[in-house]
Enzyme design. Sequence first.
Site, short mmCIF file in Angstrom:
data_model
loop_
_atom_site.label_atom_id
_atom_site.label_comp_id
_atom_site.label_asym_id
_atom_site.label_seq_id
_atom_site.Cartn_x
_atom_site.Cartn_y
_atom_site.Cartn_z
N HIS A 138 0.85 -1.19 0.00
CA HIS A 138 0.00 0.00 0.00
C HIS A 138 0.89 1.25 0.00
O HIS A 138 1.94 1.28 0.63
CB HIS A 138 -0.92 -0.01 1.22
N GLU A 163 0.75 3.97 1.53
CA GLU A 163 1.09 4.55 2.83
C GLU A 163 2.26 3.79 3.45
O GLU A 163 3.07 4.37 4.18
CB GLU A 163 -0.15 4.57 3.74
N GLY A 203 -7.31 9.28 -0.40
CA GLY A 203 -7.69 10.13 0.73
C GLY A 203 -7.77 11.61 0.40
O GLY A 203 -7.83 12.45 1.28
N GLY A 209 -11.00 3.10 0.96
CA GLY A 209 -10.50 3.53 2.27
C GLY A 209 -11.61 4.21 3.06
O GLY A 209 -12.46 3.56 3.67
P1 PGA Z 1 -9.41 6.24 0.05
O1 PGA Z 1 -8.25 5.16 0.32
O2 PGA Z 1 -10.59 5.49 -0.51
O3 PGA Z 1 -9.70 6.85 1.39
O4 PGA Z 1 -8.86 7.23 -0.94
C1 PGA Z 1 -8.02 4.09 -0.56
C2 PGA Z 1 -6.88 3.25 -0.07
O5 PGA Z 1 -5.90 3.80 0.44
O6 PGA Z 1 -6.90 2.01 -0.17
#
Ligand code: PGA
Length: 262
Positions: free
Chosen positions: A97, A99, A175, A235
């Site tokens: 991912h 992040e 996000g 997310g």
């Molecule tokens: P988001 O995150 O839908 O909040 O943009 C998606 C994800 O990171 O898997």
Amino acid sequence: MSPRPPTPLVAGNWKMNTTVGEGLELARALRDALDGSGVEVELLPPFPHLVGVRGVLQGSSLLLGAQDCYAEDKGAFTGEVSPAMLAGLCDDVLLGHSERRHILGESDELIARKLLAARRHHLRVILAVGETEAERLADTTMAVVDRQLRSALEGLEGVADGELVIAYEPVWAIGTGRTATPAQAEEVCVHIVTRLDQLLGEVASSVPVLYGGSVTAGNAAELFAESHINGALVGGASLKVDAFTTIVRAAEAASSASAGSR
Ligand code: PGA
């Protein structure tokens, strides 16, 4: 036997949200709303919730996944969770991912090792790939996705149907409320399918390719209308029962429409 076409998957990545109590409540509400769905629905809660959520989902059609795992089976790796601990508890594990790549500094090499470890324990891997905004502006999106796919998948042998899912998640869309347009998402997903063909051979046609990045109840249907998008990694909207349910319903509708046109 040739591989079957991908089964659509809508996976909710809760990230580092909800207390254990809130998570169990959310899991119960989602199970009640989505059990028996015509597409695969999966919850990816934080590690401390996994055992409790497994209990909530028992006997339902919902799948359970972890948000990450480490690359070793056991040992002196304080704070890490091994795929051996997840085996039998989780169906899937999310790896790579953005992040984890960008905030926690994970390299392509570490992600490749994690993938091998997850496979040793028979966990299906959801491998996330995607470019940053700077990489898109520099016109290197496809090269970045190629590098991430190649480094993770090149060392794998004999990948079978049901062992792998790819999630295309442009970092600039995660996000931020800035979803990729359906055409932008489709273009990269088509590219991913071509690369998977080269890297994995025949089984590539059974690997679901998801889109992730600000998927909402409002934009899911148009994304799922694209023929190479087999679902979503969600997310923020996966923490809201109504929004997540609407996204799953959109995937079900797209799946029956494409079955009808085959
Ligand atoms: P988001 O995150 O839908 O909040 O943009 C998606 C994800 O990171 O898997």
